[in-house]
Design an enzyme around this catalytic site. Structure first.
Site, short mmCIF file in Angstrom:
data_model
loop_
_atom_site.label_atom_id
_atom_site.label_comp_id
_atom_site.label_asym_id
_atom_site.label_seq_id
_atom_site.Cartn_x
_atom_site.Cartn_y
_atom_site.Cartn_z
N ASP A 62 3.83 6.81 6.57
CA ASP A 62 3.22 7.34 5.36
C ASP A 62 4.27 8.21 4.67
OD1 ASP A 62 0.90 6.14 6.11
OD2 ASP A 62 -0.18 7.97 6.61
N GLU A 87 0.93 13.04 -4.05
CA GLU A 87 2.08 12.85 -3.15
C GLU A 87 3.35 13.04 -3.98
OE1 GLU A 87 -0.23 9.55 -0.37
OE2 GLU A 87 1.07 8.84 -1.94
N ASP A 143 -5.60 -0.17 10.07
CA ASP A 143 -4.59 -0.23 11.12
C ASP A 143 -5.21 -0.42 12.50
OD1 ASP A 143 -5.53 2.46 10.72
OD2 ASP A 143 -3.86 2.63 9.33
N LYS A 150 -3.87 0.46 1.36
CA LYS A 150 -2.58 0.47 2.07
C LYS A 150 -2.30 -0.87 2.76
CE LYS A 150 -0.54 2.72 5.99
NZ LYS A 150 -0.70 3.79 6.95
N ASP A 172 2.27 2.38 -4.95
CA ASP A 172 1.03 1.76 -5.42
C ASP A 172 0.59 2.29 -6.78
OD1 ASP A 172 0.35 -0.37 -3.95
OD2 ASP A 172 -1.09 0.64 -2.65
O1 LIG Z 1 -4.00 2.20 -2.04
C1 LIG Z 1 -3.31 2.85 -1.26
C2 LIG Z 1 -3.80 3.95 -0.52
C3 LIG Z 1 -2.95 4.63 0.32
N1 LIG Z 1 -1.64 4.26 0.44
C4 LIG Z 1 -0.73 5.01 1.33
O2 LIG Z 1 -1.23 5.00 2.64
C5 LIG Z 1 -0.87 6.16 3.33
C6 LIG Z 1 -2.08 6.76 4.03
O3 LIG Z 1 -3.04 7.10 3.10
P1 LIG Z 1 -3.78 8.51 3.09
O4 LIG Z 1 -4.64 8.55 1.89
O5 LIG Z 1 -2.79 9.60 3.33
O6 LIG Z 1 -4.74 8.36 4.30
P2 LIG Z 1 -4.97 9.28 5.56
O7 LIG Z 1 -6.43 9.31 5.79
O8 LIG Z 1 -4.24 10.56 5.52
O9 LIG Z 1 -4.28 8.33 6.62
C7 LIG Z 1 -4.46 8.29 7.99
O10 LIG Z 1 -5.43 7.32 8.35
C8 LIG Z 1 -5.19 6.02 7.83
C9 LIG Z 1 -6.30 5.11 8.32
O11 LIG Z 1 -6.29 5.00 9.71
C10 LIG Z 1 -3.82 5.51 8.26
O12 LIG Z 1 -3.55 4.30 7.57
C11 LIG Z 1 -2.75 6.51 7.91
O13 LIG Z 1 -1.50 6.10 8.37
C12 LIG Z 1 -3.11 7.85 8.54
O14 LIG Z 1 -2.13 8.83 8.22
C13 LIG Z 1 -0.24 7.11 2.31
O15 LIG Z 1 1.16 7.12 2.48
C14 LIG Z 1 -0.63 6.49 0.98
O16 LIG Z 1 0.35 6.69 0.03
C15 LIG Z 1 -1.16 3.18 -0.26
O17 LIG Z 1 0.01 2.84 -0.17
N2 LIG Z 1 -2.01 2.50 -1.09
MN LIG Z 2 -2.26 11.12 4.88
#
Ligand SMILES: O=c1ccn([C@@H]2O[C@H](COP(=O)(O)OP(=O)(O)O[C@H]3O[C@H](CO)[C@@H](O)[C@H](O)[C@H]3O)[C@@H](O)[C@H]2O)c(=O)[nH]1
Ligand SMILES: [Mn+2]
Length: 558
Positions: A306, A112, A446, A282, A141
């Site tokens: 995000d 990212e 979520d 997250k 994080d």
């Molecule tokens: O330990 C962590 C892991 C992830 N994130 C943040 O969480 C967001 C979502 O993480 P990502 O790895 O991009 O997951 P995705 O699978 O793309 O996420 C989708 O699916 C997730 C689970 O439903 C939702 O939380 C997200 O908002 C949604 O975009 C990003 O901004 C990460 O930076 C953290 O802050 N800490």
């Molecule tokens: Mn994502």
């Protein structure tokens, strides 16, 4: 049909063409029954070739048919919400509007890139909303000094960017998206000013990318800015103390920049990480932010995005407030979810990443049953509800709520207090992650959090404005797609199989149709088995000369 009159802040409209759709759905249902009938009455007899394959395909068809029936609960009752922000402005002065805390989450400066993260941060700082009511928190994080450096650069650029956006009503307000898509100078802006801002932005991105590439912040920056002294050689992404730094204090004098426009508060947060201490991904980051923000701003509304989902619609906060502040219909709405729209889909969209069916069809349908799920980004919550408040008819939100500064407390004192709320130990023996904040232990934390809120009696609303509220990056490679879908499929199935199964937690609290909507997502992963069977087996049978389908010559097969 629009319900609502002139005093309402939003209207709810029912889906159009529902009679036609119901007729169509009935015809599909009848056809499905006929197929089942055909399968049941034409099973090859014992000893006949292909008997078990026939039974297999019958089961696959029954499963797909039942799943289709469940999916109809999302189609029969869609509703669409329309906000009237001009009525909000008539009724509430800027001073009376509630504070909003925006949480942006990032986890890894490699996947990212910090230059992308700060574009998202800048886009939410530039909302068309009073700066003193807006507070932006970046949760990092990885606890990376590189991300902090980028945010420090962004805090300086914001002094130009935020007033620039507001003065010329620029859209979108992510500088990266704006300068890569818009190549003409707006009428109200002089060419000189426009190119000045563009160059300032591009130079900043070059500086950030250089620092990220080298993996090191320049010595002169380190020497002249105290903020960087919090980092040392021993710190790693998985082992570091909590860091909270207020880069812009929106309530202090330094926020008023040269045009006399105040900037929103901007805070960098890296919660403590220690080996062996579970950080809960997250959800853990969000819960730390809820606590940290409670001593800095404590706004009654929380928006979370995000880091790859920038704000594409600067009116979004005001539109959301129309839903939450409406005296008649808004009192029971706990959160307002916006769709996940993506800017990097091409017209072929071979992996179905645009999620159009979910966003344009399914979610208005779930909304009709009492509440769209919370999907983790682009969602406005009431802080109180996220912290566990059950619904009660008589409860009235205190929209004026916020932190009243202790007169002799310095910013450093406040940061220290906030830091102590982002440690590994502050959640020990508490309800955080269980009844308070986002729920722990589920890959789609979520969804389960939203379900829990709805089971406490609250409703949620889905807003699908013409101009997308947020735009993000969808996975682009097959591998990324598979990881994404596996996570969603597995995560929702895990909820289905757990004690948070929508029926177990929701009976007598959620409507039956609403439970079915959660079931559709919960069972989504399991449809891989009948689908796989349907795709693979008939072709193999074909090679063996076994037919699992009626022949064209058998028109009268029933
Ligand atoms: O330990 C962590 C892991 C992830 N994130 C943040 O969480 C967001 C979502 O993480 P990502 O790895 O991009 O997951 P995705 O699978 O793309 O996420 C989708 O699916 C997730 C689970 O439903 C939702 O939380 C997200 O908002 C949604 O975009 C990003 O901004 C990460 O930076 C953290 O802050 N800490
Ligand atoms: Mn994502």
């Amino acid at each position: 049909m629009t319900e609502g009159h002139d005093s309402r802040l939003f209207a709810t409209e029912k889906g159009k063409g529902m009679v036609a759709y119901r007729l169509y759905a009935t015809s599909v249902l009848v056809s499905t029954f006929l197929i089942w009938w055909y399968r049941a009455t034409h099973v090859p007899s014992i000893g006949e070739k292909g008997r078990w394959l026939w039974i297999g395909i019958s089961l696959a068809e029954i499963y797909i048919g039942l799943y289709w029936i469940v999916s109809q609960f999302l189609r029969l009752n869609p509703i669409y919400r329309h906000a009237f922000p001009e009525r909000l402005s008539q009724r509430y002065s800027d001073k009376q509007l509630p504070g909003v805390d925006v949480f942006v989450c990032t986890a890894d400066p490699t996947s990212e890139p910090p230059s992308m993260v700060i574009s998202t941060v800048l886009s939410v700082m530039a909302y068309n909303y009073p700066s003193e009511k807006l507070n932006v928190y970046l949760s990092d994080d990885a606890g990376s000094v590189l991300t902090f450096y980028a945010l420090w650069e962004a805090s300086k650029f914001a002094k130009v960017w935020v007033p620039f956006c507001r003065k010329h009503t620029i859209e979108p307000r992510s500088p990266a998206a704006y300068f890569s898509n818009i190549h003409s100078v707006p009428d109200t802006c002089s060419t000189k000013e426009w190119y000045y801002v563009k160059e300032l932005y591009e130079n900043m991105v070059i500086r950030i990318n250089t620092v990220v590439k080298k993996g090191k912040v320049p010595e002169e920056v380190l020497a002249n800015n105290n903020g960087f002294s919090k980092w040392n050689e021993e710190m790693t992404p998985k082992d570091h103390p909590s860091i909270v730094q207020i880069l812009v204090d929106g309530k202090g004098y330094d926020a008023v920049e040269k045009d006399g426009v105040a900037l929103p508060t901007l805070v960098y947060v890296a919660r403590e990480k220690r080996p062996g201490q579970h950080h809960n991904f997250k959800a853990g980051a969000m819960n730390s932010l809820i606590r940290v923000s409670s001593v800095i701003s404590n706004s009654p509304i929380i928006l979370n995005v995000d880091c790859d989902m920038y704000s594409n619609n600067s009116e979004c906060i005001r539109e959301t407030l129309c839903l939450l502040l409406d005296e008649e219909q808004g009192q029971n709405i706990a959160f307002v979810q916006y769709p996940q729209d993506f800017e990097n889909n091409n017209c072929y969209d071979i992996y179905g990443n645009s999620l159009t069916v979910n966003m344009a069809l399914d979610f208005p349908g779930v909304d009709g049953w009492g509440g769209t799920p919370y999907i983790g980004t682009g969602c406005f919550h009431r802080r109180e509800v996220l912290c566990g408040r059950p619904y009660s008819k008589d409860y009235r939100e205190n929209w004026a709520k916020g932190v009243v500064r202790i007169s002799d407390e310095t910013i450093l004192d406040m940061e220290e207090r906030a830091k102590s709320l982002a440690t590994c130990t502050c959640e020990l023996n508490t309800e955080w992650g269980n009844g308070i904040g986002l729920k722990y232990g589920y890959p789609v934390e979520d969804v389960v959090t939203g379900l829990q809120i709805q089971c406490r009696g609250w409703k949620s609303a889905y807003c699908y404005p013409k101009r997308a509220a947020f735009l993000g990056l969808a996975p682009t490679t097959l591998e990324q797609c598979l990881v994404q879908y596996k996570r969603w499929g597995e995560g929702n199935l895990q909820i289905f199989l757990s004690k948070y199964n929508a029926f177990l937690v929701g009976h007598r609290k959620l409507r039956f149709g609403h439970i079915m909507c959660y079931y559709l997502y919960g069972l989504w992963a399991t449809t891989c088995f009948p689908t796989w069977y349907y795709v693979v087996i008939p072709s193999l049978c074909f090679l063996q000369g076994i037919s699992l389908f009626p022949k064209v010559s058998h028109i009268n097969c029933f």
